[in-house]
Motif scaffolding. Structure first.
Motif, PDB file in Angstrom:
ATOM      1  N   GLU D 110       0.942  -0.855  -0.133  1.00  0.00           N
ATOM      2  CA  GLU D 110      -0.080  -0.271   0.127  1.00  0.00           C
ATOM      3  C   GLU D 110       0.779   1.292  -0.053  1.00  0.00           C
ATOM      4  OE1 GLU D 110      -3.329   0.300   2.854  1.00  0.00           O
ATOM      5  OE2 GLU D 110      -3.784  -1.682   3.280  1.00  0.00           O
ATOM      6  N   VAL D 111       0.359   2.093  -0.618  1.00  0.00           N
ATOM      7  CA  VAL D 111       1.062   3.392  -0.727  1.00  0.00           C
ATOM      8  C   VAL D 111       0.847   4.220   0.906  1.00  0.00           C
ATOM      9  CG1 VAL D 111       1.136   5.575  -1.660  1.00  0.00           C
ATOM     10  CG2 VAL D 111       1.497   4.008  -3.202  1.00  0.00           C
ATOM     11  N   VAL D 112       1.414   4.734   1.661  1.00  0.00           N
ATOM     12  CA  VAL D 112       1.709   4.994   2.715  1.00  0.00           C
ATOM     13  C   VAL D 112       1.633   6.133   2.869  1.00  0.00           C
ATOM     14  CG1 VAL D 112       1.796   2.796   4.513  1.00  0.00           C
ATOM     15  CG2 VAL D 112       3.763   3.792   3.717  1.00  0.00           C
ATOM     16  N   GLY D 113       2.621   6.757   2.248  1.00  0.00           N
ATOM     17  CA  GLY D 113       3.246   8.253   2.219  1.00  0.00           C
ATOM     18  C   GLY D 113       4.136   8.696   0.702  1.00  0.00           C
ATOM     19  N   GLY D 114       4.869   9.212   0.629  1.00  0.00           N
ATOM     20  CA  GLY D 114       5.804  10.032  -0.521  1.00  0.00           C
ATOM     21  C   GLY D 114       6.251  10.587  -0.021  1.00  0.00           C
ATOM     22  N   VAL D 115       7.512  11.196  -0.758  1.00  0.00           N
ATOM     23  CA  VAL D 115       8.617  11.231  -0.381  1.00  0.00           C
ATOM     24  C   VAL D 115       9.415  12.273  -1.683  1.00  0.00           C
ATOM     25  CG1 VAL D 115      10.824   9.249  -1.042  1.00  0.00           C
ATOM     26  CG2 VAL D 115      11.055  11.889   0.459  1.00  0.00           C
ATOM     27  N   GLY D 116       9.771  13.638  -1.627  1.00  0.00           N
ATOM     28  CA  GLY D 116      10.063  14.445  -2.766  1.00  0.00           C
ATOM     29  C   GLY D 116      10.647  14.772  -2.231  1.00  0.00           C
ATOM     30  N   VAL D 117      12.094  15.344  -3.700  1.00  0.00           N
ATOM     31  CA  VAL D 117      12.897  15.744  -3.853  1.00  0.00           C
ATOM     32  C   VAL D 117      13.725  17.092  -4.195  1.00  0.00           C
ATOM     33  CG1 VAL D 117      16.123  15.084  -3.163  1.00  0.00           C
ATOM     34  CG2 VAL D 117      14.490  13.843  -1.949  1.00  0.00           C
ATOM     35  N   SER D 118      13.707  17.999  -3.641  1.00  0.00           N
ATOM     36  CA  SER D 118      14.726  18.751  -5.180  1.00  0.00           C
ATOM     37  C   SER D 118      16.109  19.581  -4.511  1.00  0.00           C
ATOM     38  CB  SER D 118      13.701  19.755  -5.468  1.00  0.00           C
ATOM     39  OG  SER D 118      14.088  20.725  -6.262  1.00  0.00           O
ATOM     40  N   SER D 119      16.721  19.914  -5.830  1.00  0.00           N
ATOM     41  CA  SER D 119      17.696  20.980  -5.487  1.00  0.00           C
ATOM     42  C   SER D 119      18.916  20.794  -6.059  1.00  0.00           C
ATOM     43  CB  SER D 119      18.490  21.747  -4.542  1.00  0.00           C
ATOM     44  OG  SER D 119      17.550  22.635  -3.839  1.00  0.00           O
ATOM     45  N   GLY D 120      18.802  19.523  -6.834  1.00  0.00           N
ATOM     46  CA  GLY D 120      19.896  18.668  -7.789  1.00  0.00           C
ATOM     47  C   GLY D 120      19.646  18.783  -8.926  1.00  0.00           C
ATOM     48  N   THR D 121      20.200  17.522  -9.635  1.00  0.00           N
ATOM     49  CA  THR D 121      19.226  17.201 -10.927  1.00  0.00           C
ATOM     50  C   THR D 121      18.540  16.214 -10.759  1.00  0.00           C
ATOM     51  OG1 THR D 121      21.206  15.341 -10.216  1.00  0.00           O
ATOM     52  CG2 THR D 121      22.112  17.342 -11.906  1.00  0.00           C
ATOM     53  N   PRO D 122      16.856  16.085 -11.736  1.00  0.00           N
ATOM     54  CA  PRO D 122      16.650  15.431 -11.478  1.00  0.00           C
ATOM     55  C   PRO D 122      17.045  14.066 -11.122  1.00  0.00           C
ATOM     56  CG  PRO D 122      15.788  16.568 -13.194  1.00  0.00           C
ATOM     57  CD  PRO D 122      17.287  16.828 -13.367  1.00  0.00           C
ATOM     58  N   SER D 123      17.737  13.335 -11.111  1.00  0.00           N
ATOM     59  CA  SER D 123      18.337  12.072 -11.011  1.00  0.00           C
ATOM     60  C   SER D 123      18.731  12.053  -9.594  1.00  0.00           C
ATOM     61  CB  SER D 123      19.338  11.264 -12.408  1.00  0.00           C
ATOM     62  OG  SER D 123      20.268  11.962 -11.891  1.00  0.00           O
ATOM     63  N   GLN D 124      19.788  12.734  -9.152  1.00  0.00           N
ATOM     64  CA  GLN D 124      20.314  13.437  -7.862  1.00  0.00           C
ATOM     65  C   GLN D 124      18.959  13.022  -7.010  1.00  0.00           C
ATOM     66  OE1 GLN D 124      23.229  16.834  -8.629  1.00  0.00           O
ATOM     67  NE2 GLN D 124      25.020  15.477  -8.593  1.00  0.00           N
ATOM     68  N   ASP D 125      17.831  13.437  -7.203  1.00  0.00           N
ATOM     69  CA  ASP D 125      16.860  14.072  -6.323  1.00  0.00           C
ATOM     70  C   ASP D 125      16.348  13.051  -6.245  1.00  0.00           C
ATOM     71  OD1 ASP D 125      17.642  17.053  -6.619  1.00  0.00           O
ATOM     72  OD2 ASP D 125      15.812  17.560  -7.483  1.00  0.00           O
ATOM     73  N   GLN D 126      16.717  12.004  -7.589  1.00  0.00           N
ATOM     74  CA  GLN D 126      15.680  10.420  -7.670  1.00  0.00           C
ATOM     75  C   GLN D 126      16.426   9.784  -6.222  1.00  0.00           C
ATOM     76  OE1 GLN D 126      14.648   9.172 -10.976  1.00  0.00           O
ATOM     77  NE2 GLN D 126      14.444   6.654 -10.219  1.00  0.00           N
ATOM     78  N   GLU D 127      16.965   9.396  -6.873  1.00  0.00           N
ATOM     79  CA  GLU D 127      19.156   8.802  -6.162  1.00  0.00           C
ATOM     80  C   GLU D 127      18.306   9.425  -4.276  1.00  0.00           C
ATOM     81  OE1 GLU D 127      22.391   8.929  -8.466  1.00  0.00           O
ATOM     82  OE2 GLU D 127      23.757   9.229  -5.953  1.00  0.00           O
ATOM     83  N   ILE D 128      18.363  10.147  -3.858  1.00  0.00           N
ATOM     84  CA  ILE D 128      18.610  11.285  -2.672  1.00  0.00           C
ATOM     85  C   ILE D 128      16.960  10.463  -2.000  1.00  0.00           C
ATOM     86  CG2 ILE D 128      18.294  12.884  -1.024  1.00  0.00           C
ATOM     87  CD1 ILE D 128      20.239  14.045  -3.103  1.00  0.00           C
ATOM     88  N   ALA D 129      15.485  10.055  -3.154  1.00  0.00           N
ATOM     89  CA  ALA D 129      14.776   9.677  -2.413  1.00  0.00           C
ATOM     90  C   ALA D 129      14.824   8.520  -1.967  1.00  0.00           C
ATOM     91  CB  ALA D 129      13.622  10.631  -2.788  1.00  0.00           C
ATOM     92  N   GLN D 130      15.560   7.556  -3.021  1.00  0.00           N
ATOM     93  CA  GLN D 130      15.336   6.197  -3.331  1.00  0.00           C
ATOM     94  C   GLN D 130      15.781   6.024  -1.974  1.00  0.00           C
ATOM     95  OE1 GLN D 130      13.565   3.992  -4.997  1.00  0.00           O
ATOM     96  NE2 GLN D 130      13.931   2.964  -2.798  1.00  0.00           N
ATOM     97  N   ALA D 131      17.619   6.352  -1.077  1.00  0.00           N
ATOM     98  CA  ALA D 131      18.151   6.682  -0.588  1.00  0.00           C
ATOM     99  C   ALA D 131      17.161   6.833   1.400  1.00  0.00           C
ATOM    100  CB  ALA D 131      19.125   7.535  -0.003  1.00  0.00           C
ATOM    101  N   GLY D 132      16.513   7.695   0.989  1.00  0.00           N
ATOM    102  CA  GLY D 132      15.203   7.955   2.475  1.00  0.00           C
ATOM    103  C   GLY D 132      14.955   6.859   2.078  1.00  0.00           C
ATOM    104  N   ILE D 133      13.794   5.706   1.752  1.00  0.00           N
ATOM    105  CA  ILE D 133      13.380   4.972   1.277  1.00  0.00           C
ATOM    106  C   ILE D 133      14.231   4.035   1.799  1.00  0.00           C
ATOM    107  CG2 ILE D 133      11.467   2.914   0.714  1.00  0.00           C
ATOM    108  CD1 ILE D 133      11.020   5.807  -1.162  1.00  0.00           C
TER     109      ILE D 133
END
Lengths: 142, 142, 142, 142
Positions: D110-133
């Protein structure tokens, strides 16, 4: 002075019912919105599993289709890069939707309302919106 | 991780039905909006004669009541000139409504949704919202 | 050219920690927002039970306090009917908050940030915001 | 009535911590936002050097991923010119973000939330969000 043809709440409920039934049949839970010919909301449901982000999009698809007297997927074609309506998708604070799933509701050659569906793929949304209109037309004829 | 109770579309439709029936009984056509516990729209109708300006107000009354876990008329008292919450009515882009007609929907001591009614007088709106909740409770007990 | 004093993320976290601790002590779950001196968000938490409608309000209280270099409750007094700032609460799209719970963060006689708290009564919110600042000051001195 | 799974503040803080640690490791200061499953903000930080314009983008990436139950980069693919969701990026007042860096937080399917990251390149942002999860998942298993 003019006389306006406008769908009423009973019409709106028939469209919702037809759309909901089709969404259940293809197992795609969606948000369904019906507006009058001025783009003003008349009825709305979010089915179990319909996306939270789709509420506004469904309402705005119906608003666009009714107000512009045009299916939202027609705007999708017309607003591609290089096409005449390029950039229109951010108009009206982003309310003008160019993604499939919004259809004008036509009666006796007049637009009397709009239906907007969101949460599935754009083509599923359009198919569900059309099913709502079809059901309403079939019920009206009985 | 936490577990949240939330009304579903069937609950929302019962509340709409009870509110609509009462609105018809007292001959006050209104807009009726139901949100979940997070203030996200689940169901909406505008009755014949419901005001166009009331669509957003009904939705925002339900949003306020669910999100703030508080009847909008309680905010009306708390936000009078000189009272502690004076000025709150323009918060959240004006979505925080302090006029009667928004009620939290409570189940097992938890807020599981909100109902918002608009187009009548504020006290009529509140009465219609309450009738929706009462009908839902009575249907649930059967 | 000028030099600006501005709180950093570590400062913001200390203020959040102090506010959260006090909120837990008085058993009032809230939203807590910290902005820099320009009113731009630096840190935010919504405690379990903090209201969904309070997220924006907490952020906007911090924004108001930092940007206007003034406690939001001072605006509450100044914006009463007949007072000079009457009507200011709907300014900036409703972001200017005149309800207690927003305090400027001051360091060496300069406003270096803002803290905003929402979900309790306005006086509880203000007390929690102050506790955050007090904790930060005490930690800085060690 | 339905029962919903939702991340709590402790979960949100673990995701922030994991994302922040990874952002520090790759020396890309960012804004990090966590929402619940309805897209409502639960926690936010702007690291030193995170962009002011990225605050809203990070929050809206988390909102999009949670509300639409979909990574924002999937919308990026689906909304290219000629693709079915072309034009969707301006929906919901521009809150629907189609740039990488927003991920749904999934627990027991189930989707229980969302994480959003911004300021880097989009792929850096995605990588950082994934690291959080990833960090959150590893901490939960201990």
């Amino acid at each position: 002075m003019q006389n306006i043809l406008r769908l009423d709440l009973e019409d709106a409920r028939l469209i919702v019912a037809g759309a909901e039934r089709h969404a259940q049949k293809i197992a795609v839970p969606v948000c369904i919105a019906i507006t009058d010919e001025s783009g003003q909301l008349v009825a709305f449901i979010r089915m179990q599993g319909g996306k939270v982000t789709s509420s506004t999009i469904a309402i705005d698809k119906a608003f666009t289709a009714a107000g512009a007297k045009k299916a939202t997927h027609d705007y999708g074609v017309a607003s591609q890069p290089g096409a005449p309506a390029y950039g229109i998708s951010s108009a009206i604070g982003g309310r003008l939707i160019v993604v499939a799933g919004g259809l004008p509701v036509v009666f006796e050659n007049e637009v009397v309302g709009g239906v907007g569906v969101s949460s599935g793929t754009p083509s599923q949304d359009q198919e569900i919106a059309q099913a709502g209109i079809d059901y309403w037309l079939s019920e009206r004829c009985q």
